[in-house]
Design a protein around this motif. Structure first.
Motif, mmCIF file in Angstrom:
data_model
loop_
_atom_site.group_PDB
_atom_site.id
_atom_site.type_symbol
_atom_site.label_atom_id
_atom_site.label_comp_id
_atom_site.label_asym_id
_atom_site.label_seq_id
_atom_site.Cartn_x
_atom_site.Cartn_y
_atom_site.Cartn_z
ATOM 1 N N ASN A 1 0.824 -1.192 0.000
ATOM 2 C CA ASN A 1 0.000 0.000 0.000
ATOM 3 C C ASN A 1 0.870 1.259 0.000
ATOM 4 O OD1 ASN A 1 -2.315 1.327 -0.007
ATOM 5 N ND2 ASN A 1 -2.859 0.890 2.092
ATOM 6 N N LYS A 2 1.883 1.236 0.757
ATOM 7 C CA LYS A 2 2.747 2.415 0.825
ATOM 8 C C LYS A 2 3.545 2.543 -0.457
ATOM 9 C CE LYS A 2 3.651 3.122 5.615
ATOM 10 N NZ LYS A 2 4.614 3.260 6.617
ATOM 11 N N GLU B 1 2.743 1.603 -3.405
ATOM 12 C CA GLU B 1 1.850 2.073 -4.458
ATOM 13 C C GLU B 1 1.587 3.564 -4.303
ATOM 14 O OE1 GLU B 1 -1.751 -0.138 -4.496
ATOM 15 O OE2 GLU B 1 -0.720 -1.933 -5.126
ATOM 16 N N THR B 2 1.424 3.994 -3.095
ATOM 17 C CA THR B 2 1.159 5.409 -2.840
ATOM 18 C C THR B 2 2.374 6.229 -3.241
ATOM 19 O OG1 THR B 2 -0.176 4.739 -0.969
ATOM 20 C CG2 THR B 2 0.439 7.045 -1.077
ATOM 21 N N ILE B 3 3.545 5.757 -2.888
ATOM 22 C CA ILE B 3 4.763 6.488 -3.209
ATOM 23 C C ILE B 3 4.938 6.502 -4.727
ATOM 24 C CG2 ILE B 3 7.275 6.438 -3.037
ATOM 25 C CD1 ILE B 3 6.968 5.466 -0.204
ATOM 26 N N THR B 4 4.706 5.370 -5.386
ATOM 27 C CA THR B 4 4.842 5.274 -6.824
ATOM 28 C C THR B 4 3.855 6.201 -7.499
ATOM 29 O OG1 THR B 4 5.406 2.947 -6.557
ATOM 30 C CG2 THR B 4 4.897 3.681 -8.750
ATOM 31 N N GLN B 5 2.650 6.191 -6.988
ATOM 32 C CA GLN B 5 1.630 7.065 -7.567
ATOM 33 C C GLN B 5 2.008 8.537 -7.385
ATOM 34 O OE1 GLN B 5 -2.275 6.421 -5.987
ATOM 35 N NE2 GLN B 5 -3.223 7.445 -7.709
ATOM 36 N N LEU B 6 2.531 8.884 -6.233
ATOM 37 C CA LEU B 6 2.962 10.267 -5.992
ATOM 38 C C LEU B 6 4.109 10.637 -6.948
ATOM 39 C CD1 LEU B 6 2.906 10.623 -2.109
ATOM 40 C CD2 LEU B 6 1.526 11.869 -3.739
ATOM 41 N N ASN C 1 2.719 11.164 -10.375
ATOM 42 C CA ASN C 1 2.012 12.460 -10.425
ATOM 43 C C ASN C 1 3.025 13.633 -10.497
ATOM 44 O OD1 ASN C 1 -0.544 11.377 -10.403
ATOM 45 N ND2 ASN C 1 -0.779 11.546 -8.176
#
Length: 149
Positions: free
Chosen positions: A2-3, A5-10, A13
């Protein structure tokens, strides 16, 4: 995950935003290069035309003055003929009178010397006659003359 993915998504972006900003900067630079600055020269053109007309007027005035001065100089005479003739005549007369005065002065000096010499000679002749007529007076005179020397 989860983390992650969040970091990758950030990160994705941020990279997308960064690419969009780079494209926007490229577009701004392209517009700045294509932009042409136009200066409004109408007021300056007006001033330049006024200066040219002023310069032309001043040049014409100066040329007119120079032409007028040239005409006056061509027609001008430094001294009139009558003044030159009068001056020359007066110089001749004054030189002649000075020369005549000098000659008269020298002649008077010669006459005075001559008269003085004649007076001395007449005095000597008179004394000699007097002493011849009065020999005793001559002796007294000689004694007196010797004592005074």
């Amino acid at each position: 995950m989860n983390k992650l993915e969040t970091i990758t998504q950030l990160l994705v972006n941020e990279l997308t935003d960064f690419e969009a900003n780079v494209k926007r900067l490229e577009n701004g630079l392209q517009r700045a290069e294509d932009l042409r600055v136009k200066f409004d020269l109408a007021p300056i053109d007006n001033l330049v035309s006024e200066l040219k007309s002023f310069q032309q007027k001043e040049t014409e005035d100066r040329e007119a003055y120079v032409n007028k001065l040239d005409r006056k100089l061509e027609n001008a005479k430094i001294h009139p003929k009558w003044a030159v003739i009068t001056f020359i005549c007066s110089m001749v007369v004054s030189t002649g009178s000075i020369l005549f005065g000098y000659i008269q002065y020298q002649s008077n000096q010669d006459i005075k010397k001559e008269a003085y010499n004649q007076g001395i000679e007449a005095y000597q002749a008179h004394l000699n006659t007097f002493f011849e007529e009065h020999p005793k007076t001559y002796e007294v005179y000689n004694n007196w003359n010797k004592n005074n020397k």
